[in-house]
Motif scaffolding. Structure first.
Motif, mmCIF file in Angstrom:
data_model
loop_
_atom_site.group_PDB
_atom_site.id
_atom_site.type_symbol
_atom_site.label_atom_id
_atom_site.label_comp_id
_atom_site.label_asym_id
_atom_site.label_seq_id
_atom_site.Cartn_x
_atom_site.Cartn_y
_atom_site.Cartn_z
ATOM 1 N N SER A 266 8.187 2.790 9.409
ATOM 2 C CA SER A 266 8.869 4.111 9.484
ATOM 3 C C SER A 266 7.820 5.168 9.721
ATOM 4 C CB SER A 266 9.641 4.094 8.215
ATOM 5 O OG SER A 266 10.211 5.594 8.284
ATOM 6 N N GLN A 267 6.769 4.900 8.985
ATOM 7 C CA GLN A 267 5.655 5.989 9.061
ATOM 8 C C GLN A 267 5.192 5.817 10.411
ATOM 9 O OE1 GLN A 267 2.927 5.469 6.016
ATOM 10 N NE2 GLN A 267 2.069 7.510 5.878
ATOM 11 N N ALA A 268 4.629 4.889 10.971
ATOM 12 C CA ALA A 268 4.009 4.797 12.187
ATOM 13 C C ALA A 268 4.950 5.369 13.390
ATOM 14 C CB ALA A 268 3.666 3.358 12.444
ATOM 15 N N THR A 269 6.292 5.004 13.359
ATOM 16 C CA THR A 269 7.170 5.105 14.404
ATOM 17 C C THR A 269 8.054 6.569 14.491
ATOM 18 O OG1 THR A 269 9.070 3.960 13.435
ATOM 19 C CG2 THR A 269 7.548 2.762 15.072
ATOM 20 N N GLY A 270 8.331 7.051 12.997
ATOM 21 C CA GLY A 270 9.118 8.163 12.898
ATOM 22 C C GLY A 270 10.656 7.844 12.792
ATOM 23 N N VAL A 271 10.859 6.460 12.955
ATOM 24 C CA VAL A 271 12.324 6.036 12.618
ATOM 25 C C VAL A 271 12.572 5.753 11.129
ATOM 26 C CG1 VAL A 271 13.942 4.290 13.248
ATOM 27 C CG2 VAL A 271 12.320 5.092 14.804
ATOM 28 N N ASP A 272 13.874 6.542 10.775
ATOM 29 C CA ASP A 272 14.400 6.212 9.318
ATOM 30 C C ASP A 272 14.527 4.889 9.126
ATOM 31 O OD1 ASP A 272 14.907 6.603 6.744
ATOM 32 O OD2 ASP A 272 16.944 7.636 7.197
ATOM 33 N N ILE A 273 13.910 4.018 8.285
ATOM 34 C CA ILE A 273 14.166 2.367 8.111
ATOM 35 C C ILE A 273 14.433 2.373 6.662
ATOM 36 C CG2 ILE A 273 13.603 0.120 8.548
ATOM 37 C CD1 ILE A 273 11.497 1.313 10.507
ATOM 38 N N ALA A 274 15.795 1.765 6.578
ATOM 39 C CA ALA A 274 16.182 1.554 4.984
ATOM 40 C C ALA A 274 16.412 0.082 5.025
ATOM 41 C CB ALA A 274 17.526 2.256 4.854
ATOM 42 N N LEU A 275 15.821 -0.220 3.547
ATOM 43 C CA LEU A 275 15.843 -1.780 3.315
ATOM 44 C C LEU A 275 16.946 -1.855 2.311
ATOM 45 C CD1 LEU A 275 15.077 -4.627 3.201
ATOM 46 C CD2 LEU A 275 13.203 -4.264 1.448
ATOM 47 N N GLU A 276 18.264 -2.549 2.370
ATOM 48 C CA GLU A 276 18.815 -2.934 1.324
ATOM 49 C C GLU A 276 19.081 -4.253 0.902
ATOM 50 O OE1 GLU A 276 22.939 -1.927 2.780
ATOM 51 O OE2 GLU A 276 22.403 0.102 3.330
ATOM 52 N N ILE A 304 13.057 -0.615 17.898
ATOM 53 C CA ILE A 304 12.293 0.624 18.108
ATOM 54 C C ILE A 304 12.019 0.685 19.467
ATOM 55 C CG2 ILE A 304 9.987 1.918 17.619
ATOM 56 C CD1 ILE A 304 12.215 1.422 15.214
ATOM 57 N N ARG A 305 11.654 -0.464 20.149
ATOM 58 C CA ARG A 305 11.012 -0.707 21.550
ATOM 59 C C ARG A 305 12.389 -0.277 22.562
ATOM 60 N NH1 ARG A 305 7.926 -5.698 23.815
ATOM 61 N NH2 ARG A 305 7.322 -4.974 26.104
ATOM 62 N N ALA A 309 16.274 4.033 18.756
ATOM 63 C CA ALA A 309 17.048 4.289 17.768
ATOM 64 C C ALA A 309 16.333 5.428 16.596
ATOM 65 C CB ALA A 309 17.365 3.162 16.686
ATOM 66 N N SER A 310 16.946 6.376 15.873
ATOM 67 C CA SER A 310 16.340 7.196 14.954
ATOM 68 C C SER A 310 16.661 6.715 13.354
ATOM 69 C CB SER A 310 16.974 8.635 15.084
ATOM 70 O OG SER A 310 18.294 8.694 14.656
ATOM 71 N N ARG A 311 17.609 5.901 13.262
ATOM 72 C CA ARG A 311 17.795 5.268 12.071
ATOM 73 C C ARG A 311 18.128 3.874 12.121
ATOM 74 N NH1 ARG A 311 22.157 8.585 9.097
ATOM 75 N NH2 ARG A 311 20.629 10.053 9.644
ATOM 76 N N ASP A 329 21.313 -0.420 13.725
ATOM 77 C CA ASP A 329 20.441 1.150 14.082
ATOM 78 C C ASP A 329 21.775 1.658 14.942
ATOM 79 O OD1 ASP A 329 20.268 0.727 16.850
ATOM 80 O OD2 ASP A 329 18.927 -0.899 16.471
ATOM 81 N N ASP A 330 21.272 2.958 14.973
ATOM 82 C CA ASP A 330 22.073 3.962 15.632
ATOM 83 C C ASP A 330 21.474 4.139 17.037
ATOM 84 O OD1 ASP A 330 19.702 5.196 15.238
ATOM 85 O OD2 ASP A 330 20.713 7.112 14.434
ATOM 86 N N GLY A 331 20.978 3.388 17.693
ATOM 87 C CA GLY A 331 20.347 3.459 18.855
ATOM 88 C C GLY A 331 21.392 3.058 20.112
#
Lengths: 375, 275
Positions: A266-276, A304-305, A309-311, A329-331
């Motif tokens: 998440s930090q590297a790509t800027g995508v908000d990644i949640a773990l449930e 990501i690729r 997606a942003s989330r 994701d929302d991509g």
């Protein structure tokens, strides 16, 4: 996926047994029914013959010579007295002459015989017939029912064991696949340890010796070149060991490694990644942990690729029999590209299933069995 | 192999062998003439035998209980009896081995039980009885199909044959096989009627009432005047080689005394025939 071919040869060997047992059933039951029917007819005919013989004996006692001339009416009286359902009646005196009391049966019959004996002398014999026609009719009906039943029985005798073997075949294939993956992972770990403990330690020792040589006057330019080569070799060893055995998994376990991976990525790509993750999550075998970690890595990478997606959400679920990993994701989604092939192969090797609910969607659901067998 | 063994075990007894075709004739009884056959002729033969015995003949006549006309013919053919009593004419096949001696005419009547008050039946009432209709309030008892009385009555009233046959087939009526069984049934069944021999009622002095038919009362006179519609001829049949044994008895039957006995017994003696 490992193929275990047990069901087909088992089915081939089962077919003759099923055919023989069904055939025996279809033949034996009607035969037993018919034989029992014949036995009952014979018993009934003998009993009726005994009754008629008793009547004849009484008539002979009254009129020893002339009774036979009243026999026709005697036969009619027997009918009135309740013996009228006989299919055939034959009476012969001791000389074998026919006494006209009844008539012979039409068609095949079962006979019962009784003798009229007075003072130890056989004076006449009585035969009573029960026709076989009705019994043949009911035997045919029983045979038809048994034939139908034998088809059902044969089907059950064939399908149930074959289905059971097919299920066992699938379980065995899944267990073998799981074992293969475990062996692979074990081998990777061993190679990683060898690299880390062997090549890695040797390179580290070489660096230390190089440092000592620099302190003893080795020219810095020469030492720097050697040190750069050694650093590159050490980095190569680290990458290789990391590829063979994910280091976070060994350090943090599956959940910790996934958490760290999501945060780092998440930090590297800027995508908000949640773990449930559910509150209770079972302890998994090492092979399964590695597979889940790798699949999650691959799925997030695709997200990501390809999906812009942003989330994204990584979701883990587990019950007593299965483990589910869902990456959403929302991509804009992506087609089933070759990138998914590695996920498919890894899941198939563990006897699991991959599910893309919508064509072109980035949403991925992977189901893996927790015990040997199909997910 | 096992199924066939089981099949054999359940097959019952062996079927009867083909019967022996006995052609021989039995020897006559040395000390008496035996008579047997039609139930209608049996009372007459008993009366004639009693009268014949009073003359102390060398061979008295012994009359066996009724076995029907068919039984009488078979017994006479086999030589088991000297005199077969029949209630109909001999058929061609039966005439080969036997000769017939006309005995008498018997009136076939509808006999009523003692508790029946009715004195007569009309033809329509008779049809209703045979049809099983309850207009008469009477219970009909039938004789077996081989009974010659049926033929005699149905020659006079042809509409009764089909009704009798359908009634017997549907077990609508009680069927009796002998004259003595019919007499017993009529005496013990309330409000019953049945086809019977007028001569037998008279000879045995049975408390049965022979009903008038269409107003005509049965009697020997009604037979003689040929007004009584249902009549059967009674005959004696015998093997020709027994003629010498039975001629004295036949001569007695044809004599004036024998004819008187016949008439007194309720039968109409036939015109004199030389035995």
């Amino acid at each position: 996926m490992i193929r275990v071919d047990l069901a087909r040869p088992f089915a081939r060997r089962l077919i003759p047994l099923v055919l023989i047992s069904s055939g025996l059933f279809a033949a034996a039951v009607p035969l037993a029914f018919h034989l029992e029917g014949r036995r009952e007819l014979a018993t009934s005919a003998r009993a009726a013959a005994g009754q008629v013989a008793r009547v004849v004996e009484l008539a002979m006692t009254d009129r020893p010579l002339l009774w036979r001339y009243d026999a026709t009416k005697l036969g009619e009286q027997l009918q009135v007295a309740g013996l009228g359902n006989l299919d055939g009646l034959e009476v012969q005196d001791s000389a074998g002459r026919r006494v006209a009391m009844g008539s012979l049966p039409k068609g095949p019959a079962v006979w019962g015989r009784a003798d009229v004996v007075m003072e130890h002398q056989r004076l006449a014999s009585v035969w009573v017939a029960n026709r076989l026609g009705p019994l043949w009719g009911s035997t045919g009906l029983v045979a038809l029912l048994c034939a139908l039943l034998s088809v059902v029985l044969g089907g059950a005798l064939y399908l149930y064991p074959v289905h059971t073997v097919m299920r066992a075949e699938t379980r065995i294939a899944a267990l073998l696949a799981e074992r293969r993956v475990a062996l692979q992972e074990e081998e990777r770990r061993r190679i990683a340890r060898e690299l880390h403990d062997g090549a890695g330690q040797a390179i580290t020792a070489a660096r230390l010796q190089l440092l000592a040589l620099r302190q003893q006057g080795l020219p810095a330019s020469s030492a720097a070149a050697v040190e750069r080569h050694l650093d590159e070799a050490l980095e190569e060893v680290r990458r290789s060991t990391s590829a063979l055995l994910p280091a976070p998994l060994a350090e943090l376990g599956l959940l910790g490694a996934l958490e760290r991976h999501c945060a780092t990525y998440s930090q590297a790509t800027g995508v908000d990644i949640a773990l449930e993750v559910p509150s209770f999550f079972p302890e998994l075998p090492a092979a399964l942990q590695t597979a889940v970690y790798r699949i999650a890595q691959e799925a997030l990478h695709n997200t990501i690729r390809h999906a812009s997606a942003s989330r994204a959400v990584v979701r883990l679920q587990a019950d007593a029999r299965t483990l589910a990993l869902e990456v959403d994701d929302d991509g804009r989604g992506f087609g089933e590209a070759a990138t998914c092939q590695s996920i498919r192969e890894r899941v198939a090797g563990l006897g699991g299933a991959v599910d893309w609910p919508e064509a072109g969607s980035a949403r991925l659901r992977v189901t893996l069995p927790l015990v040997g067998g199909e997910a | 192999m096992l199924p066939w063994a089981l099949l054999a075990a359940c097959a019952g007894d062996p079927p009867p062998p083909a019967p022996v075709d006995a052609k021989g004739v039995l020897a006559p009884t040395p000390d008496a003439l035996l008579a047997m056959g039609s139930g209608a002729a049996t009372p007459l033969l008993q009366a004639l035998a009693r009268a014949y015995a009073s003359g102390r003949p060398p061979l008295p006549v012994h009359v066996e209980p009724s076995v029907g006309t068919g039984g009488g013919i078979a017994a006479a053919t086999d030589g088991a009896v000297d005199l077969g009593l029949v209630g109909r004419s001999l058929r061609p096949a039966e005439s080969v081995a036997l000769e017939a001696f006309p005995l008498a005419l018997d009136a076939v009547v509808v006999a009523a039980a003692p508790d029946v008050e009715r004195q007569s039946l009309s033809r329509e009432e008779l049809r209703q009885l045979y049809a099983g209709e309850h207009g008469t309030g009477l219970t009909l008892l039938l004789r077996d199909p081989a009974e010659t009385a049926n033929d005699a009555l149905e020659r006079a009233y042809p509409e009764l044959r089909a009704l009798r046959e359908s009634g017997a087939a549907s077990a609508r009526f009680r069927v009796l096989n002998h004259d003595d069984a019919m007499a017993h049934a009529l005496l013990t069944t309330p409000r019953s009627v049945g086809v019977f021999s007028f001569g037998a009622i008279q000879s045995w002095k049975l408390p049965l009432r022979p009903l008038a038919l269409d107003g005509l009362r049965p009697s020997v006179e009604a037979l003689s005047s040929r007004r009584w519609p249902a009549v059967r001829p009674l005959s004696i049949v015998f093997r020709p080689e027994r003629r010498a044994r039975i001629t004295p008895f036949l001569a007695f039957v044809a004599s004036a005394e024998g004819r008187a006995v016949t008439r007194a017994a309720g039968y109409l003696p036939l015109p004199e025939v030389t035995p």
